[in-house]
Enzyme design. Sequence first.
Site, PDB file in Angstrom:
ATOM      1  CD  GLN A 162      35.131  42.848  29.540  1.00  0.00           C
ATOM      2  OE1 GLN A 162      34.600  44.040  29.149  1.00  0.00           O
ATOM      3  NE2 GLN A 162      36.212  42.891  30.239  1.00  0.00           N
ATOM      4  CG  PHE A 163      35.101  35.175  29.003  1.00  0.00           C
ATOM      5  CD1 PHE A 163      35.625  34.219  30.029  1.00  0.00           C
ATOM      6  CD2 PHE A 163      35.790  35.599  27.869  1.00  0.00           C
ATOM      7  CE1 PHE A 163      36.769  34.285  29.827  1.00  0.00           C
ATOM      8  CE2 PHE A 163      36.930  35.277  27.786  1.00  0.00           C
ATOM      9  CZ  PHE A 163      37.573  34.528  28.733  1.00  0.00           C
ATOM     10  CB  THR A 164      36.992  38.900  31.664  1.00  0.00           C
ATOM     11  OG1 THR A 164      36.592  40.081  30.951  1.00  0.00           O
ATOM     12  CG2 THR A 164      38.053  38.020  30.717  1.00  0.00           C
TER      13      THR A 164
END
Length: 145
Positions: free
Chosen positions: A78-80
Site C-alpha cells: 500500500q504505497f499510499t
Amino acid sequence: MRVVIQRVKSASVSVHDEVVGNIDQGLLVLIGVGHDDTEAEAKWLADKTAVLRIFADDQGKMNLNVEEIKGAVLVVSQFTLLGDCRKGRRPAFTDAAEPGRANELYLHYAECLRDRGIPVQQGIFAADMQVSLVNDGPVTLILDR
C-alpha cells in the site's frame, strides 16, 4: 518503510472479485516502501512484526505473538501509506519508492516472515485490491523504520 499492523480474526484480499490471499487468526499488514528503504529495514520490520506480543494469553493479557498462537500474516502492499498530506488537499507520494524497488522490498518482508515459519498470504503488488477483515480488539499498530 511503514507498516500498519492489525490484529484480526480473519482477513482476505481480492483482485477482480477473486480471493488471492486469506487468513484466519493473525495479522493483516499493510506495507508502504520508501525510496531510501533497504533489505535490512524490511527484515527488521518483519522480525518486529513476528515478535510483537499483541495476542491475549490465558489471563487475557497481551503476552503472545503471532508465532506463539500459530497465526498467519496477510501482507498487502500500500504505497499510499507514504502519502504526505501536510500541504494542500491531495497527498504527495514523493517519498514512495519506485514500483520495482518497492515490490522487491515488499516480497523480502514477506519472505523474512516465512523464514521464521509463519504462514504468509499476500495481495498482488500494484493491483486494485479489495481488503476485508474482522479486526480483533481492535488492535492496530504503526511501525516506521
